[in-house]
Design a protein around this motif. Structure first.
Motif, PDB file in Angstrom:
ATOM      1  N   LYS A 255       0.837  -1.200   0.000  1.00 54.71           N
ATOM      2  CA  LYS A 255       0.000   0.000   0.000  1.00 54.71           C
ATOM      3  C   LYS A 255       0.869   1.247   0.000  1.00 54.71           C
ATOM      4  O   LYS A 255       1.805   1.374   0.797  1.00 54.71           O
TER       5      LYS A 255
ATOM      6  N   LYS B 199      -0.548   8.017  -1.189  1.00 58.49           N
ATOM      7  CA  LYS B 199      -1.487   8.184  -2.298  1.00 58.49           C
ATOM      8  C   LYS B 199      -2.703   9.010  -1.910  1.00 58.49           C
ATOM      9  O   LYS B 199      -3.120   9.901  -2.661  1.00 58.49           O
ATOM     10  N   TYR B 200      -3.275   8.738  -0.776  1.00 55.21           N
ATOM     11  CA  TYR B 200      -4.494   9.425  -0.378  1.00 55.21           C
ATOM     12  C   TYR B 200      -4.226  10.515   0.648  1.00 55.21           C
ATOM     13  O   TYR B 200      -5.140  10.977   1.324  1.00 55.21           O
TER      14      TYR B 200
ATOM     15  N   ARG C  34     -10.550  10.547  -5.232  1.00 56.82           N
ATOM     16  CA  ARG C  34     -10.272   9.125  -5.044  1.00 56.82           C
ATOM     17  C   ARG C  34     -10.600   8.735  -3.609  1.00 56.82           C
ATOM     18  O   ARG C  34     -10.129   9.362  -2.667  1.00 56.82           O
TER      19      ARG C  34
ATOM     20  N   PRO D 148     -10.269   5.954  -0.787  1.00 60.09           N
ATOM     21  CA  PRO D 148      -9.516   4.743  -0.462  1.00 60.09           C
ATOM     22  C   PRO D 148     -10.447   3.592  -0.122  1.00 60.09           C
ATOM     23  O   PRO D 148     -11.452   3.763   0.558  1.00 60.09           O
ATOM     24  N   GLU D 149     -10.102   2.431  -0.644  1.00 61.83           N
ATOM     25  CA  GLU D 149     -10.860   1.223  -0.358  1.00 61.83           C
ATOM     26  C   GLU D 149     -10.076   0.367   0.630  1.00 61.83           C
ATOM     27  O   GLU D 149      -8.852   0.343   0.615  1.00 61.83           O
TER      28      GLU D 149
ATOM     29  N   GLU E 149      -7.548   7.243   6.400  1.00 57.52           N
ATOM     30  CA  GLU E 149      -6.133   7.379   6.142  1.00 57.52           C
ATOM     31  C   GLU E 149      -5.518   8.543   6.908  1.00 57.52           C
ATOM     32  O   GLU E 149      -4.336   8.583   7.141  1.00 57.52           O
TER      33      GLU E 149
ATOM     34  N   ASP F 211      -4.254  -0.390  -5.459  1.00 59.97           N
ATOM     35  CA  ASP F 211      -3.765   0.080  -4.167  1.00 59.97           C
ATOM     36  C   ASP F 211      -3.058  -1.002  -3.360  1.00 59.97           C
ATOM     37  O   ASP F 211      -2.145  -0.696  -2.587  1.00 59.97           O
TER      38      ASP F 211
END
Length: 1896
Positions: free
Chosen positions: A85, A89-90, A185, A187-188, A418, A750
């Motif tokens: 991960k 990114k987030y 976006r 996050p999952e 996050e 991800d």
């Protein structure tokens, strides 16, 4: 969320969630596996590895070499490697702790909240004996004794208050703000087969029978669908031992864990019980017993015992009459209870249909199953539900289960966002189902008379003991728990994420022609070469802690012709299959002889299979060549029926996928020709694969295609890319997920994508190349097919793959060379790769640009994807390379483009500026600062000039959110960091100042957003940077302070009732969705969303009481229709009434706690803004002195305007405390300019607001207002050497304040009294001049004690004078008292017109320093007199007004005339008497002569003074003091003076005082002469003619003319108030008699005696009154007629006063002295003869002269003269003599005047010598010239009396002679009577005075 690694690595390894099992690993194999993993490069990095247990078990079975099968290697690697991960990114945001807000106190004139809070706090502390730390706070609310400043900067820079930004965005949520960005976006969480839905655990507690439990029982539990008769999970095996057989060392019993997608009424638990077979009840022969003993050693035989079905969610089934029942559903909300229910208890855990927990604490349900169904023969699971099957008797026993809901695996662990903030997504309002009772529900639907006695017992928080080894990803599970495999995971449209490869075998029936005791052994064989070879160890057993076995057995079907089986056999399959792998079923009979064996060829996935059975095995029994040797039972019929279930994530059922895997292997192993067509065909055929199969093997297929894209040739690359696009598009469209970013694809990017773990080159160069090639082909116009649109739609996926591939390469490149603790440096992309990316980016931008113009939604999504691409690249590659992409974007979207394009540009900037390292970004050039911030500022400002309202709001919101992110970021809390950020955004202020129309064109919401940003920037700037905003131009500096004024206006704290209605204005932004309710006009728009969501929240947070909500309702009636409690109720009520819900209504609908929060935030925002503006103002004031600043140094309009804004707004207490030290500093530095005439308006406003604050009840504010007044006085002393002008200012402002302040209040008895405001204002004005208290007062307000007397720098002498301050204070108190007295008379104003006139008069005097106010009150007084028809007094008011106008002096020609108008109210608090004789000074500042009118001179002023004696000749030095803006001589013109002179002329005419009219017209005529207004002159002379004729008529009238009557009135009694024991002279109309005025005054004052305790009496005579002797409780009026005294009159004369004798000449009728005579005797008698009658003459001196401006004047002095009886007699005779002589000597101008003279002479003679009046003179002689009185006279008195009588007779004789000459024929008789009367009188007198005969 796990923290980032300390070395700055951006990737985090997340262990895959495994399918737990009940098997233990072989320790040796575990060690081998660990060592094998140790060879992996990632293992060297110290990252956590935890493989799947199932994977281990699988490789325990067969650990083949997978290198020969690359696709298997890919599959295994895909399933067993950890997720990778990207932590960056987030975004990663760590917020500082929330700001604690304090209660701000907004005081009003009548409030003292500060004291109330302090008293309440003191009481609370005393009552609870707590410390401040113990006092709970709600939402940061603190008690107000805390210091209000920003603690975060206290060590570096102490501010006046907190930053306004936290109060503007008090509920800032970074995650929520990011989620509102278009295309954001999300996050999952890592998806697993068991990561969603409901998870329940089942634990067997006990099995009880009536006789007790004496033998062990065994059983299985599985999920079962009753409707479809289908097993949903594998079996969970359990055993129950008697107490004596239990192992004491075992402390934990394993649970079975089952997974559900969603609750359903058909889902239940299928429970099957079995026990060890016994000989009891069975008749066996000896041989059979021996065989049984042998058999039991081979396989312990267990017989089926009972079964039951427990519905989990069915609450709709009711018990039918005579039918069987089953336990109620433990996980469904049951129906309401009834009388037939038994065993009912209230559940404390609310387990709902959606399968989520209402609490985080564990809640379990105890299920007691009493309807166990007896089993006597073999059966299948389907036959249990067969209605034709025989129903056996129930077992009299109870099975107790514990059923519990568990957290749904990894998804819940990842519920922490996050950014580290916990979200509420896992808490659903539906979880809180109200407590309900549970009822019995039907069982399995079988017919029969069975009844259930099951009970459900609930308990909360049952803690299961744990051994510390929880299963991975599930905190609620123990390592010993059994996680049952969910069979539906193989049919879901979801990717396979775990490695599972097993087969479930279900033997169903064996149909024979005779009864047998059959059981079946199952084994897995590799081939059929040798039947004696041992099978593979792949079979799972029922016993716990037992490794895999070579074979397993089914149950024994006892004595059955058709043997039925319900067993589940699980076996693990090898990874590599061959055609020889097969299952072998061996059938055994109970007599231990092997009868039948049946081979099973390679497994085929079918639901049910029917096979024949061979009698015996032969070698190579699988081969076709040996089939003729096989001997089948039952003639080869298919008599063995079984069911198989393949569960494998390695073996694809779909043939096309298998073909692709095969061709991939051939290509990878180079066993096929290069770029063979077979692989291309296999790739192309993937588009036809079934969607379910495609989804299940999505991850390995994508990995393989990416490998081909990275390593293959161009043809293969394009084919793989197109196939990948097709697959992604199908996954996006065909899955149930309809979001823009499909969650399966997001999980792949991800978590799953690892770029081959470094085993192969990264994919981003190849992916960029093939995509870029396709994009360039499209740009050149080539046909690329519909796939290109799909590429654009899935661009986000490819861009994120490229970014992650780069990031993984970056991490691998720098990992070993990176020093500990340092971040990974940015990677410099190779020129070729970057050029390829740049070209691709350009092509995609072109697509966005073109499609945006067409309005396609794809363009906006693609735009967001490109923005996130740049966002991600900023963390990986060199930022300046990314800036080239950003620059390319901005060039493409330059300027004010179309609305859709501009919106895309804003979204682009919004995304990239949200980067974690945005603040630290470099400039595009090394010498520049942050490139992104400069671009952002420029584009946002450009947007504010855009026509689209929604984009304006969006731009403002972007800026506020960005600054909030910086402000609350824990990384940027140092002062130097905040300074750097402020300097980044400082150019924005310059742009706004350069283009202020852009700002003014924004609506209020947008302005607030911009202003809060400006304040925040300026707050953190250093002084050197801030000064730059003030150095360019004066206009620019003014605009800067205009912005600050806007801050004070827009953020002022107002009452909620003043808020606007809901809904946006015509210029407010219009969103796509529904408009959020507007709770607040001043806070951030995000607050409305926050409150809207909070008002809908009905969930309980963790730790709340069982029955507690997030907040408790105070009372049930609060939710009544009239008082909506919730937001829904408020909106519904507003809609039903068809009116828009106002902001106030919405606020009322909030819960009190939320409403308290909202008010607290608004209060703190207003306070913070005001304090911040004050801080900036102080900096500016200080900097003006020391620096070169572009401002108006002659006026300081920036400072004055901001201070006026300060004072005119509603401010909190903390602001007032901070203001006055700054106020003092500003006047110290700039007092000379601020006190100049150019700043009159400022000074007047400040004075007004200081006086307004001086009436406040709060002592802290009131004292500071007093200090502010003293500061103004000090400045006036030092810069003007006097306070006259300031006194005018304060008088004006006091007058204005009186209209705003309520100076009276109603008492309980209905009367008015002085209000608290008036008392406090008086106290403040007194304190202003209190020298003793001044030092303490200054100290309390934060100023030095010598602040008033300290000498400014440029001055050398102390000018402060306390006496001058006292005089100023007294002047203001005089005005206050006059205003108060006027207000107190409001109720009696219409009745007591005397007091009303005096009230207006006192107001006129009190405000005399201001001509405009003085004139205003004089005109009010004039109107009041006209209403009373007091024309003379009204005329005097008009003359006074004209005098004010005429007598203004001039500065231009130095001609200063001081007009001293008398009649000033003396400053005597006890009596407020009107002291005539004192004069009030008019400040005369503008000469009418200087206006070139030149019509009046000193002579005219003297003439005015003759008309109105109030005018004086004294000169004043304050001639210019009254010239204030809006007040002064600018309104006083010649025309206005003429107007009031004409009004006076009219009123004097009505009063018949014509001599005044003549003088007035003589003042008007010069004006008309100077203007040559001949028509007006003619009218004036005509009027003069008429006036003089009227005067002649008055003089020639035989009846003396009187213009008025005068009465002395004395007041005695407490009820009269200030009038008590005072005497007044009233001037009344000439026709008012004594009775009239008595009646009038009685009517006025009787109404004041209505309390019942006082009465009113009128003293009937004029004697002297001794007030102390009067009766208490009685009020007395003494009314006496008085005569005016002429100026030259001898008051000591003993003559009787005949007023008509002294009115013959034309003279001004001005009187200030009055007299009245009172007869009395000294012998105590009421009345006596002439010889005893004395006379007392009282002379009264009034305070002023009549006619005056009022109807009554106070008597200030009284004198008494006494006359003896003889003096009275002499005076009476002399009076008659003088009257007759005056008539004889009066000159006559013509013969026509003889007739009036004759009439007058006849009247006097008749009264003197007629017979009927002779008694008057004769009585005097009788009284004093005869008898005893004559002896008492002194000789002098006697001689005077005789002389008076002789003179009287001589004058009478002369008058008779004159009468004879004047009479005619008709008067002869009258003359004869007069002669006879004279002769008779002479004869009588001769008896007393013999000499009279000789004299006459």
């Amino acid at each position: 969320m796990e923290s980032l690694s300390p070395s700055g690595h951006r990737f985090r390894r997340i262990p895959r969630q495994s399918i737990a099992t009940n098997l233990k690993l072989d320790p040796l194999r575990e060690e081998i596996w660990r060592l094998r993993d140790a060879s992996c490069k990632w293992a060297q990095e110290g990252l956590l590895y935890m493989g799947t247990l199932l994977g281990w078990i699988f490789f325990m079975v067969l650990d083949e070499n997978l290198e020969q099968w690359p696709h298997l290697n890919e599959l295994v690697q895909c399933y067993r490697t950890d997720w990778v991960k990207d932590e960056n990114k987030y975004g990663h945001y760590e917020s500082v702790s929330p700001v604690l807000f304090q209660t701000q106190i907004f005081e009003g004139p009548d409030t003292d909240i500060e004291t109330e809070i302090q008293l309440a706090s003191a009481r609370q502390i005393r009552a609870e004996d707590t410390t401040d730390d113990d006092i709970p706070s709600t939402s940061g609310r603190q008690f107000p004794d805390a210091t209000f400043f920003d603690s975060s900067h206290s060590k570096v820079l102490k501010h006046f208050g907190q930053s306004p930004l936290p109060a503007y965005e008090p509920a800032f949520d970074w995650e929520n703000e990011r989620s509102m960005i278009f295309g954001q976006r999300t996050p999952e969480t890592p998806t697993t087969h068991y990561g969603s839905g409901l998870k329940i655990s089942v634990k067997v507690l006990s099995l009880l029978f009536q006789a007790g439990l004496v033998e062990p029982f065994y059983g299985t539990i599985c999920l079962y669908n009753r409707e479809r008769k289908e097993k949903l999970s594998e079996d969970f095996f359990f055993h129950i031992l008697p107490t004596e057989m239990q192992d004491a060392s075992i402390t934990y019993e394993p649970r079975g864990v089952f997974y559900l997608d969603a609750p359903s009424a058909s889902i239940c638990l299928l429970i099957q019980l079995e026990k060890t077979v016994t000989e009891e009840g069975v008749h066996l022969t000896e041989r059979e017993r021996q065989k049984l003993q042998v058999w039991s050693r081979i396989m312990p035989y267990r017989e089926s015992f009972a079964w039951a079905i427990v519905p989990l969610f069915d609450n709709s089934i009711t018990a039918a009459s005579g039918g069987s029942t089953s336990p109620g559903s433990p996980l469904a909300p049951s129906v309401s209870g009834s009388s037939s229910h038994e065993g009912v208890s209230e559940p404390t855990a609310k387990i709902t249909l959606d399968g989520k927990l209402g609490y985080s604490s564990r809640s379990s349900v105890i299920v007691e199953i009493s309807n166990l169904n007896k089993v006597k023969e073999s059966y299948t699971e389907e036959s249990l539900q067969d209605p034709k099957r025989k129903v056996h008797k129930p077992v009299k026993g109870v099975l107790r289960l514990e059923i519990e809901k568990l957290q749904a695996g990894h998804a819940d662990l990842e519920n922490v966002s996050e950014s580290g903030s916990v979200t509420n997504d896992s808490i659903d309002p539906a979880d809180r189902i109200a407590d309900s009772t549970l009822t019995k529900c039907p069982s399995n639907g079988s017919d029969g008379p069975q009844h259930s006695n099951s009970k459900w017992n609930f308990f909360d928080g049952k803690e299961i003991p744990k051994n510390g080894s929880n299963a991975v990803g599930c905190s609620d599970l123990n390592a010993d728990d059994f996680q049952a495999f969910d069979f539906r995971s193989t049919t879901r449209n979801e990717p396979f994420l775990q490695l599972f490869h097993c087969l479930y075998v279900y033997p169903l029936t064996v149909s024979l022609n005779r009864k047998r005791n059959l059981y079946i052994r199952i084994e897995l064989r590799k081939d059929d070469a040798d039947a004696r070879r041992q099978p593979l160890e792949a079979m799972c057993t029922r016993e716990p802690d037992v490794s895999l076995q070579k074979w397993v057995h089914t149950q024994v079907a006892v004595g059955a012709r058709v043997a039925c089986y319900h067993d589940e056999i699980k076996l693990f399959l090898p990874a590599i299959w061959t055609p020889m792998h097969h299952l072998l079923f061996t059938f055994f009979h109970i007599d231990l002889q092997t009868k039948l064996e049946a081979p099973k060829p390679v497994i085929r996935l079918r639901s049910e299979i029917s096979l024949p059975i061979m009698r015996e095995l032969v070698p190579h029994y699988l081969q076709d060549s040996g089939k003729e040797r096989l001997d089948y039972l039952e003639d080869g019929k298919n008599i063995f029926r079984l069911r198989l279930r393949l569960c494998s994530s390695l073996y694809p059922v779909n043939e096309r996928i298998r073909d692709f895997f095969l061709e991939y292997d051939r290509h990878t192993l180079r066993t096929s020709p290069p770029w063979g067509s077979e692989l291309l065909e296999a790739i192309n055929s993937l588009k036809n694969v079934d969607s379910t199969a495609l989804l299940q093997f999505l991850h390995p297929i994508l990995n393989m295609l990416l490998h081909l894209i990275g390593n293959g040739g161009e043809t293969l690359q394009v084919a793989a890319f197109r196939a990948m696009v097709n697959i992604l598009t199908r996954v996006q469209h065909e899955s149930v997920d309809d979001t823009e970013r499909n969650r399966f694809l997001v999980n792949y990017v991800d978590y799953a994508f690892d770029d081959f773990g470094g085993r192969q080159p990264p994919v981003y160069p190849g992916l960029s190349t093939v995509w870029g090639s396709l994009a360039r082909s499209k740009a050149k116009g080539y046909r690329v097919g519909p796939v290109y649109d799909d590429v654009l739609a899935m661009a986000w996926f490819f861009l994120e793959l490229i970014v992650k591939s780069m990031a993984l390469e970056q991490t691998r490149l720098f990992y070993h060379s990176l020093p500990l603790g340092e971040d990974v440096p940015p990677m410099q992309l190779k020129e070729g790769v970057f050029r390829c990316i740049l070209q691709l980016y350009d092509c995609l931008l072109t697509e966005v640009h073109e499609r945006c113009k067409k309005g396609l939604s794809l363009a906006k999504r693609l735009n967001s994807s490109l923005a996130f691409f740049c966002y991600d690249l900023l963390s990986i590659i060199e930022p300046r390379q990314v800036f080239e992409l950003v620059s390319l974007y901005l060039d493409k979207f330059s300027g004010v483009c179309q609305s859709a394009l501009h919106d895309c540009k804003l979204t682009f900037l919004q995304i990239i500026c949200d980067h974690d390292l945005f603040v630290e970004m470099p400039g595009r050039d090394p010498s520049d600062r942050n490139y992104l911030s400069s671009v952002l500022i420029q584009e946002l400002f450009l947007t504010w000039d855009h026509d689209d309202l929604s984009q304006r709001a969006k731009a403002a919101r972007i800026l506020v959110v960005l600054l909030c992110k910086h402000e609350f970021d824990s990384r940027y809390q140092k002062h130097e960091d905040k300074l750097y950020i402020a300097q980044l955004y400082f150019p924005l202020i310059g742009q706004i100042l350069d283009e202020m129309p852009v700002f003014y064109n924004l609506n209020a919401v947008e302005k607030r957003e911009v202003l809060i940003v400006i304040l925040h920037i300026v707050r953190n700037l250093d002084d050197a940077s801030l000064v730059k905003a003030w150095q360019q131009s004066i206009a620019r500096t003014r605009l800067f302070f205009k912005l600050l004024e806007e801050c004070l206006i827009l953020f002022e704290h107002r009452k909620p009732a003043d808020s606007m209605l809901v809904g946006c204005s015509s210029r407010s932004p219009s969103g796509d969705g529904p408009v959020s309710p507007k709770y607040s006009d001043r806070l951030s728009p995000a607050i409305n969303n926050y409150l809207s969501e909070a008002s809908r929240q009905e969930v309980r947070p963790q730790g709340t009481p069982e029955n507690g909500y997030l907040w408790q309702r105070a009372n049930s009636h609060l939710s009544s229709p009239s008082q909506p409690y919730s937001l829904r109720e408020a909106l519904a009520q507003a809609q039903s009434s068809r009116i828009g819900a106002s902001t106030q209504a919405l606020r009322e609908s909030l819960h009190p706690m939320l409403r308290q929060k909202l008010e607290l935030w608004e209060e703190n925002l207003s306070a913070a803004v005001s304090l911040q503006v004050l801080e900036i103002t102080e900096k500016f004031s200080t900097t003006v002195v020391s620096s070169i600043i572009a401002t108006d140094l002659g006026k300081h309009d920036c400072i004055t305007s901001i201070f006026m804004s300060f004072f005119s707004r509603n401010q909190p207490l903390v602001f007032w405390k901070a203001l006055f030290p700054v106020f003092n500093s500003v006047f110290n530095l700039h007092g000379a300019i601020l006190m100049s005439r150019e700043n009159d308006r400022f000074l007047k406003q400040v004075a007004f607001h200081l006086l307004r604050l001086a009436v406040f009840r709060n002592d802290n504010i009131r004292k500071r207002a007093v200090v502010g007044l003293q500061i103004l006085v000090r400045s006036s002393f030092y810069y003007f050497m006097q306070t006259a002008r300031l006194r005018v200012m304060l008088t004006i402002t006091l007058s204005e304040l009186m209209s705003d302040v309520q100076v009276t209040q109603m008492k309980s008895d209905g009367t008015l009294e002085e209000s608290g405001e008036a008392r406090r204002l008086r106290k403040s004005l007194e304190e202003m001049a209190d020298e003793a208290r001044s030092p303490n007062l200054l100290s309390e307000c934060g100023l030095p004690e010598n602040a008033l007397v300290v000498i400014p720098e440029k001055l050398s002498e102390n000018q402060w004078s306390w006496s001058e301050v006292k005089y100023l204070s007294d002047s203001l108190l005089l005005a206050l008292d006059a205003s108060l007295e006027h207000a107190l008379l409001a109720s009696v104003m219409t009745m007591d017109r005397y007091s009303a006139a005096e009230s207006f008069y006192k107001l006129a005097l009190a405000f005399a320093p201001v001509p405009d106010l003085h004139i205003m009150w004089l005109l009010h007084l004039c109107d009041a007199h006209q209403e009373m028809q007091s024309w003379a007094e009204a005329a005097q008011c008009a003359v006074a007004v004209a005098g004010v106008v005429m007598q203004n002096g001039s500065r231009k020609n130095k001609w200063k005339i001081r007009v001293l108008v008398g009649l000033q109210v003396a400053s005597v608090p006890e009596n407020c008497s009107i002291v005539y004789g004192k004069c009030m000074v008019y400040s005369l500042n503008y000469a009418l002569v200087a206006r070139n009118d030149g019509v009046w001179s000193r002579d005219h002023v003297a003439a005015l003074r003759k008309i109105c004696p109030m005018v004086s000749r004294e000169i004043t030095s304050e001639a210019s003091a009254a010239e204030v803006e809006g007040y002064g001589a600018s309104k006083l013109t010649v025309d206005s003076a003429v107007k009031y002179l004409q009004l006076a002329n009219k009123l004097f005419s009505q009063a018949e005082l014509h001599h005044f009219c003549a003088s007035i017209l003589e003042l008007v005529i010069p004006v008309y002469k100077s203007r040559r207004a001949y028509g007006q002159l003619a009218k004036c002379h005509t009027l003069l003619t008429n006036i003089y004729e009227s005067i002649l008529e008055q003089e020639s009238s035989p009846i003396p003319f009187t213009d008025a009557t005068y009465y002395r009135v004395g007041f005695y009694g407490e009820k009269f108030g200030k009038l008590d024991r005072k005497e007044y002279v009233y001037r009344e109309a000439r026709d008012v008699r004594l009775g009239d005025i008595m009646e009038k005054l009685s009517h006025i004052y009787e109404c004041r005696m209505d309390d019942g305790n006082h009465t009113l009496h009128i003293i009937p005579d004029s004697r002297q009154v001794k007030a102390d002797d009067l009766q208490a409780g009685v009020c007395y009026l003494q009314i006496t007629a008085v005569d005016p005294v002429m100026e030259d009159e001898d008051l000591g004369s003993r003559r009787e006063r005949i007023f008509s004798l002294s009115t013959g000449t034309v003279r001004a009728r001005v009187f200030d002295r009055f007299l009245f005579d009172t007869p009395f005797t000294k012998n105590g008698k009421t009345q006596g003869g002439l010889e005893d009658q004395w006379k007392r003459r009282s002379v009264l001196q009034t305070e002023g002269s009549f006619p005056a401006l009022v109807n009554r004047l106070l008597v200030i002095r009284s004198e008494c003269l006494e006359f003896s009886p003889v003096e009275n007699a002499i005076g009476m005779i002399e009076t008659r003599t003088a009257a007759l002589r005056n008539e004889l000597e009066e000159p006559r101008s013509s013969e026509g005047d003889q007739l009036p003279r004759l009439q007058s002479l006849q009247r006097i003679l008749q009264g003197s010598v007629a017979v009927q009046v002779n008694s008057g003179v004769l009585s005097v002689c009788t009284a004093f010239l005869s008898g005893e009185p004559a002896t008492r006279l002194r000789s002098q008195e006697l001689q005077q009396l005789i002389a008076a009588l002789l003179e009287f007779m001589a004058v009478c004789k002369r008058a008779i002679r004159v009468h004879f000459r004047l009479i005619g024929e008709e008067d002869q008789d009258f003359h004869t009577q007069l002669v006879n009367g004279f002769q008779s009188l002479t004869a009588e007198l001769s008896h007393y005075i013999p000499a009279i005969l000789s004299e006459l």
